[in-house]
Design a protein around this motif. Structure first.
Motif, PDB file in Angstrom:
ATOM      1  N   UNK A  93      33.774 -62.473  46.747  1.00 22.49           N
ATOM      2  CA  UNK A  93      33.970 -61.058  46.462  1.00 22.49           C
ATOM      3  C   UNK A  93      35.211 -60.519  47.186  1.00 22.49           C
ATOM      4  N   UNK A  94      35.333 -60.863  48.464  1.00 23.18           N
ATOM      5  CA  UNK A  94      36.484 -60.386  49.234  1.00 23.18           C
ATOM      6  C   UNK A  94      37.766 -60.987  48.678  1.00 23.18           C
ATOM      7  N   UNK A  95      37.725 -62.264  48.346  1.00 20.49           N
ATOM      8  CA  UNK A  95      38.912 -62.927  47.804  1.00 20.49           C
ATOM      9  C   UNK A  95      39.332 -62.279  46.478  1.00 20.49           C
ATOM     10  N   UNK A  96      38.356 -61.973  45.640  1.00 21.54           N
ATOM     11  CA  UNK A  96      38.633 -61.322  44.362  1.00 21.54           C
ATOM     12  C   UNK A  96      39.211 -59.923  44.590  1.00 21.54           C
ATOM     13  N   UNK A  97      38.676 -59.212  45.565  1.00 21.63           N
ATOM     14  CA  UNK A  97      39.164 -57.867  45.857  1.00 21.63           C
ATOM     15  C   UNK A  97      40.616 -57.897  46.329  1.00 21.63           C
ATOM     16  N   UNK A  98      41.005 -58.949  47.055  1.00 20.49           N
ATOM     17  CA  UNK A  98      42.392 -59.041  47.528  1.00 20.49           C
ATOM     18  C   UNK A  98      43.375 -59.228  46.375  1.00 20.49           C
ATOM     19  N   UNK A  99      42.889 -59.713  45.244  1.00 18.35           N
ATOM     20  CA  UNK A  99      43.750 -59.907  44.075  1.00 18.35           C
ATOM     21  C   UNK A  99      43.972 -58.621  43.284  1.00 18.35           C
ATOM     22  N   UNK A 100      43.148 -57.625  43.516  1.00 21.20           N
ATOM     23  CA  UNK A 100      43.205 -56.385  42.738  1.00 21.20           C
ATOM     24  C   UNK A 100      44.593 -55.734  42.724  1.00 21.20           C
ATOM     25  N   UNK A 101      45.278 -55.559  43.861  1.00 22.84           N
ATOM     26  CA  UNK A 101      46.624 -54.966  43.792  1.00 22.84           C
ATOM     27  C   UNK A 101      47.602 -55.813  42.992  1.00 22.84           C
ATOM     28  N   UNK A 102      47.488 -57.144  43.092  1.00 30.59           N
ATOM     29  CA  UNK A 102      48.375 -58.010  42.328  1.00 30.59           C
ATOM     30  C   UNK A 102      48.096 -57.907  40.823  1.00 30.59           C
ATOM     31  N   UNK A 103      46.835 -57.773  40.470  1.00 30.87           N
ATOM     32  CA  UNK A 103      46.492 -57.546  39.063  1.00 30.87           C
ATOM     33  C   UNK A 103      47.073 -56.216  38.585  1.00 30.87           C
ATOM     34  N   UNK A 104      47.043 -55.212  39.453  1.00 32.50           N
ATOM     35  CA  UNK A 104      47.647 -53.923  39.126  1.00 32.50           C
ATOM     36  C   UNK A 104      49.140 -54.046  38.873  1.00 32.50           C
ATOM     37  N   UNK A 105      49.811 -54.855  39.686  1.00 30.24           N
ATOM     38  CA  UNK A 105      51.243 -55.092  39.482  1.00 30.24           C
ATOM     39  C   UNK A 105      51.462 -55.776  38.134  1.00 30.24           C
ATOM     40  N   UNK A 106      50.590 -56.709  37.798  1.00 31.47           N
ATOM     41  CA  UNK A 106      50.683 -57.369  36.496  1.00 31.47           C
ATOM     42  C   UNK A 106      50.540 -56.386  35.350  1.00 31.47           C
ATOM     43  N   UNK A 107      49.612 -55.462  35.480  1.00 32.43           N
ATOM     44  CA  UNK A 107      49.433 -54.423  34.452  1.00 32.43           C
ATOM     45  C   UNK A 107      50.691 -53.563  34.351  1.00 32.43           C
ATOM     46  N   UNK A 108      51.267 -53.204  35.490  1.00 33.71           N
ATOM     47  CA  UNK A 108      52.507 -52.414  35.466  1.00 33.71           C
ATOM     48  C   UNK A 108      53.626 -53.172  34.763  1.00 33.71           C
ATOM     49  N   UNK A 109      53.710 -54.477  34.987  1.00 34.21           N
ATOM     50  CA  UNK A 109      54.742 -55.277  34.321  1.00 34.21           C
ATOM     51  C   UNK A 109      54.523 -55.326  32.807  1.00 34.21           C
ATOM     52  N   UNK A 110      53.276 -55.443  32.395  1.00 32.38           N
ATOM     53  CA  UNK A 110      52.978 -55.435  30.953  1.00 32.38           C
ATOM     54  C   UNK A 110      53.348 -54.085  30.354  1.00 32.38           C
ATOM     55  N   UNK A 111      52.982 -53.002  31.029  1.00 29.77           N
ATOM     56  CA  UNK A 111      53.328 -51.666  30.538  1.00 29.77           C
ATOM     57  C   UNK A 111      54.841 -51.465  30.486  1.00 29.77           C
ATOM     58  N   UNK A 112      55.551 -52.000  31.475  1.00 28.06           N
ATOM     59  CA  UNK A 112      57.008 -51.901  31.482  1.00 28.06           C
ATOM     60  C   UNK A 112      57.605 -52.654  30.293  1.00 28.06           C
ATOM     61  N   UNK A 113      57.051 -53.817  29.992  1.00 31.53           N
ATOM     62  CA  UNK A 113      57.547 -54.591  28.848  1.00 31.53           C
ATOM     63  C   UNK A 113      57.258 -53.868  27.537  1.00 31.53           C
ATOM     64  N   UNK A 114      56.064 -53.321  27.420  1.00 30.55           N
ATOM     65  CA  UNK A 114      55.717 -52.593  26.198  1.00 30.55           C
ATOM     66  C   UNK A 114      56.582 -51.347  26.022  1.00 30.55           C
TER      67      UNK A 114
END
Length: 117
Positions: free
Chosen positions: A1-22
């Protein structure tokens, strides 16, 4: 759970990159990359340092991208007439919105990690 939570900001950055591409927004993409670098460079730092780095990465990235864009127009023989600084205001807004989104995710990650221990 903690390990997954640490990935959350990086997933957010990924979403921002997808939105930037779109949205075909280089400013948003560079801002997101700046945030990603800030997160990675401060992965073991205290929360306060991470939050400051996110803000610097987001705003620094968007302003850098806009400066390069402006230089391209000025040195490429094209004029940036009618700008009056609006593009820099827009870059600050984009960087600020990106920063707030990732600040929330980073704070949430910190809260989950602290409460799970």
């Amino acid at each position: 759970m903690i390990r997954m939570a640490r990935l959350l900001p990086y997933l957010g950055v990924g979403v921002l990159l997808v939105l930037a591409a779109l949205g075909k927004s280089a400013v948003m993409a560079v801002s997101a990359v700046g945030i990603g670098l800030a997160l990675w460079m401060t992965k073991d730092a205290p929360l306060g340092t991470r939050l400051k780095a996110i803000i610097i990465g987001a705003l620094g990235g968007s302003l850098l991208a806009e400066t390069i864009h402006t230089a391209y127009h000025l040195f490429g023989g094209e004029t940036a007439s009618g700008d009056n600084g609006f593009f820099y205001v827009s870059a600050v807004l984009v960087g600020s919105i990106n920063a707030v989104a990732i600040l929330v995710l980073t704070g949430l990650t910190h809260w989950v990690s602290r409460n799970a221990s």
